[in-house]
Design an enzyme around this catalytic site. Structure first.
Site, PDB file in Angstrom:
ATOM      1  CG  HIS A 398      -1.792   1.146   1.515  1.00 20.69           C
ATOM      2  ND1 HIS A 398      -1.233   2.205   2.126  1.00 20.69           N
ATOM      3  CD2 HIS A 398      -2.897   1.489   0.837  1.00 20.69           C
ATOM      4  CE1 HIS A 398      -2.362   3.190   2.177  1.00 20.69           C
ATOM      5  NE2 HIS A 398      -3.384   2.879   1.325  1.00 20.69           N
ATOM      6  CB  CYS A 727      -3.146  -3.633 -13.978  1.00 17.70           C
ATOM      7  SG  CYS A 727      -3.974  -5.131 -13.247  1.00 17.70           S
TER       8      CYS A 727
HETATM    9  C1  PEP Z   1      -1.716  -7.444  -8.790  1.00 14.92           C
HETATM   10  O1  PEP Z   1      -1.838  -8.504  -8.010  1.00 14.92           O
HETATM   11  O2  PEP Z   1      -0.579  -7.375  -9.507  1.00 14.92           O
HETATM   12  C2  PEP Z   1      -2.491  -6.454  -8.758  1.00 14.92           C
HETATM   13  C3  PEP Z   1      -2.415  -5.523  -9.545  1.00 14.92           C
HETATM   14  O3  PEP Z   1      -3.390  -6.516  -7.751  1.00 14.92           O
HETATM   15  P1  PEP Z   1      -3.197  -5.971  -6.183  1.00 14.92           P
HETATM   16  O4  PEP Z   1      -1.743  -5.371  -6.265  1.00 14.92           O
HETATM   17  O5  PEP Z   1      -4.105  -4.914  -5.858  1.00 14.92           O
HETATM   18  O6  PEP Z   1      -3.404  -7.385  -5.725  1.00 14.92           O
END
Ligand code: PEP
Ligand code: MG
Length: 775
Positions: A398, A727
């Site tokens: 985060h 992403c």
């Molecule tokens: C990921 O897991 O790469 C992702 C983009 O989701 P998060 O980082 O929110 O788990």
């Protein structure tokens, strides 16, 4: 008369027409060709509530203690019902429809313009509704809905907090023609990198959406502003164009053969654009990035924003300064910590160790937050901070994600910063190298951030960062490189929307809604219990809307809730959340959503509402998928909530090995796209907890096992006509970009600070592939 035309409005008319209309009127008055619009005046709203006799009931309904959430919810509901259920008087109806008929008979945009919108310290902007593609038959309903949006819970609460009397704020409504352009594009009034007097024009056939969203390579023209000469012309092959379809929505069409290789703009038209650029820049007093359109030979100014990519050194900027520069003297003990540089920039500031949420108030502008691990409730303090240091967390934590979006330097995963750094100490943090040093590193200068990342703009919020926060890599190219592979941007906090949109990205590849929900400091269950379902839906709608609006018509991929239970446990209501041994493998993503269909339904209702509001650029993405059965259940819940999966773009994240191995079955569920969440895909493939610093050196997104899964998914999706994307954090790595473009990925969504570099890398790979194919 209940309506006014833009030409008759100026900046002084704020009381009559609200902030938005006054500024559009001002631009019109400055001779700038803004598309025609009329305004349903604030006085019309006022006389509507007075003449229909609902005024007293309305204001007494909202006279509540806004800390009493149940009363607030009831007040909003009652006030909105009063406005929506009362008929508009005949003469208002006639005036508005007559003005609409005078405007023309096409679709219009209907936008709220509150009279207190742009007052200092009272930013109501964006709180009221906007509707796009509105037809005559719906116009009056939409106008009333704009009026009613003055009485959402949030707006009532906000006015109470700011000390505004409810009856002191009125609302006008702008009804503006939507221009059906034959050609359109972007104009930089000055060189976007150096600020030199060189105008750059991009142009393509059809609506501006094609240029702004990057679906077409536009022609590129370089003009010398002093001589007026066109110094360079690049005519692109333009295969597709965007046009307004019969239902008012934007659709893609092929460009007729004779226009594909034709130059879009003639010399005379370029001359007119150059003149427009001169006027706009003179009016605003600084270089502008202008969206323009031409229809029937007429030139229109659709939007104008300051160019934020001009290099400060060349433009004479000084960079930001930390708040207490003078007080910061070097300290004697030589503590040096190392961690992961997770948000670039070097900055000096005073340490504020934050161990409990209730001591966030002690963080002042320019301080360095030192904490075990940041949580979503810390975002307001993170916005004030000059830098962030955490004990725990990796590049995908985060703290790392939010600080990058805010443009605040950060070092995460230092292990023991909260033990070793004492409150009040001066430290220098280097967010590139991942180093924290007590005292001021002389190279950071006089209490200021280093030149590549200045201290954040702490005066407002991250939604309006100073140009100095733009990382250098966003400034190195005058024009966004055009790529066949789309390059998008990730957004986690709505406050970063404008900054993200200014990167020129082709859309948002991941908008994480959990940050919006968690920043309320309540679990979804507690929030609904305290404020009601409608407020919860509103909370999501408002957060997403800011981003969807900033990017419109570029697509914004919004992910349904995905927060591990340990994050929920820190919030009010967290005691009712499961205590899990390993939350990363536990109750999160689609699993949680399907287990709590009532809460999931509220999220889906927020999507349905956004579609109703005209945000057809919103796409829905489901996280932490393993099985097609789960996806099919989610799809039927979408239908129940009023979302037609055949009409909307929706898809899944591929972030478990199971989803990668079962991609064929997932494609059969009808998804439009699959997006790699490499943060999770890596942790689950390699069995490396992404937030565990003990094994951080083993967290390798480029591991052959991860790449093999990804390669297989892309291959299968290509055969099935399903788009693929990434992403996860790894999208910002050049090696990953090269791998994905080689494999044929459809889009790449990177962090704000990496977008420009990724665009260049993608272009390089695409050019290499093209060369290889002809050699
Ligand atoms: C990921 O897991 O790469 C992702 C983009 O989701 P998060 O980082 O929110 O788990
Ligand atoms: Mg994930």
């Amino acid at each position: 008369m209940h309506t006014l035309w833009l030409a008759d409005i100026g900046a002084d008319d704020l009381d009559r027409v609200g902030g938005k209309a006054a500024s559009l009127g001002e631009l019109t008055g400055a001779g700038l060709p803004v598309p025609s619009a009329f305004v349903v005046s604030a006085g019309t709203y006022r006389s509507f509530i007075e003449d229909t006799g609902i005024e007293e009931a309305l204001f007494s309904a909202v006279d509540v203690d806004s800390d009493d959430s149940a009363a607030l919810a009831e007040a909003a509901e009652r006030a909105q019902a009063l406005l929506l259920e009362t008929d508009v008087p005949g003469e208002v109806r006639e005036d508005v429809l007559a003005a609409y008929d005078e405007l023309g008979d096409g679709a219009v945009a209907v936008r709220s313009s509150a009279t207190a919108e742009d007052l200092p310290d009272a930013s109501f902007a964006g709180q009221q509704d906007t509707y796009l593609n509105v037809e005559r038959a719906d116009l009056l309903d939409r106008v009333k809905e704009c009026w009613a949006s003055l009485f959402t819970q949030r707006a009532i609460y906000y006015r109470n907090e700011q000390g505004f009397a409810h009856d002191a704020v009125d609302i006008a409504v702008v009804v503006q023609e939507m221009v059906d352009a034959e050609k359109s594009g972007v104009l930089f009034t000055s060189h976007p990198s150096t600020g030199a007097p060189t105008a750059i024009v991009e142009a393509a056939w059809g609506l501006g959406e094609a240029v702004v969203s990057g679906t077409v390579s536009p022609d590129n023209y370089v003009l010398d502003r002093e001589s007026g000469e066109v110094t360079d012309v690049t005519v692109a092959e333009k295969r597709v164009m965007c046009v307004r379809g019969e239902d008012g929505r934007t659709v893609e069409r092929s460009v007729p053969d004779e226009k594909r290789d034709a130059q879009v703009l003639a010399a005379g038209e370029l001359g007119r654009l150059l003149d427009l650029g001169e006027q706009v820049e003179a009016h605003y007093g600084c270089p502008q990035d202008v969206e323009w359109a031409m229809r029937d030979g007429e030139l229109y100014l659709l939007q104008s924003r300051p160019i934020t990519t001009i290099d400060d050194a060349e433009a004479g900027g000084t960079g930001g300064a930390t708040a207490d520069g003078g007080a910061m003297e070097s300290q004697s003990d030589d503590v040096r910590l190392s961690g992961i540089g997770s948000s670039p920039g070097t900055v000096a500031g005073t340490v504020r160790v934050v161990d409990k949420l209730d001591n966030l108030d002690k963080v002042e502008s320019g301080d360095i937050i030192v904490t075990e691990m940041t949580t979503p409730d810390m975002v307001p303090a993170m916005k004030r901070a000059a830098g962030i240091v955490t004990d725990q967390g990796g590049m995908t934590s985060h703290a790392a994600i939010v600080s990058r979006e805010l443009g605040v330097p950060a070092v995460v995963g230092t292990d023991d910063a909260t033990d070793r750094l004492r409150d009040g100490r001066l430290v220098t943090i280097d967010g590139d190298m991942g180093v924290v040093q007590v005292g001021r590193d002389e190279t950071t200068g006089d209490g200021a951030a280093s030149s590549d990342t200045a201290a954040p703009d702490t005066s407002t919020d991250a939604g309006a960062p100073a140009a100095t926060t733009a990382p250098t890599d966003q400034r190195h190219s005058p024009v966004k490189p055009m790529t066949g592979t789309e390059v998008k941007v990730n957004v986690s906090i709505p406050e970063a929307a404008e900054r993200a949109a200014a990167t020129g990205a082709d859309g948002v590849g991941l908008l994480r809604i959990e940050h919006m929900i968690l920043s309320t400091d309540k679990t979804p269950t507690r929030y609904v219990a305290d404020h009601g379902e409608r407020a919860y839906v509103d909370e999501i709608v408002e957060g997403v809307r800011g981003v969807a609006e900033a990017f419109y018509p570029r697509p914004v991929r919004v992910r349904t809730l995905d927060a591990p239970s340990d994050e929920f446990r820190q919030l009010q209501g967290g005691e009712d959340e499961p205590a899990e041994h390993n939350p990363m493998l536990g109750y999160r993503g689609i699993r949680r959503s399907l287990d709590r269909p009532d809460e999931f339904e509220l999220e889906l209702r927020a999507f349905a509402r956004l579609y109703e509001l005209g945000y057809d650029n919103v796409e829905l993405m489901i996280p932490l998928v393993t099985d097609a059965e789960d996806v099919l259940r989610a799809k039927s819940l979408m239908r129940e909530a009023g979302i037609d999966p055949e009409k909307r773009d929706w898809g899944v994240m591929v972030e478990t090995p199971a989803s990668a191995l079962r991609i064929e079955a997932l494609c059969e569920t009808g998804i439009d796209f699959a997006s790699f969440g490499t943060n999770d895909l890596t942790q689950y493939t390699l069995a490396v907890d992404r937030n565990n610093t003990n094994v951080a050196d083993r967290f390798d997104e480029l591991h052959p096992a991860v790449l093999e899964l990804m390669g297989q998914v892309i291959g299968t999706c290509r055969e099935r006509g399903v788009a693929t994307s990434i992403c996860g954090q790894a999208a910002s790595k050049p090696e990953m970009v090269r791998f994905l473009v080689d494999e044929g990925v459809s889009s790449i969504s990177a962090n704000i600070d990496a977008v420009r570099d990724v665009q260049h890398e993608v272009k390089r790979v695409e050019q290499r592939l093209l060369l290889e194919s002809v050699r």
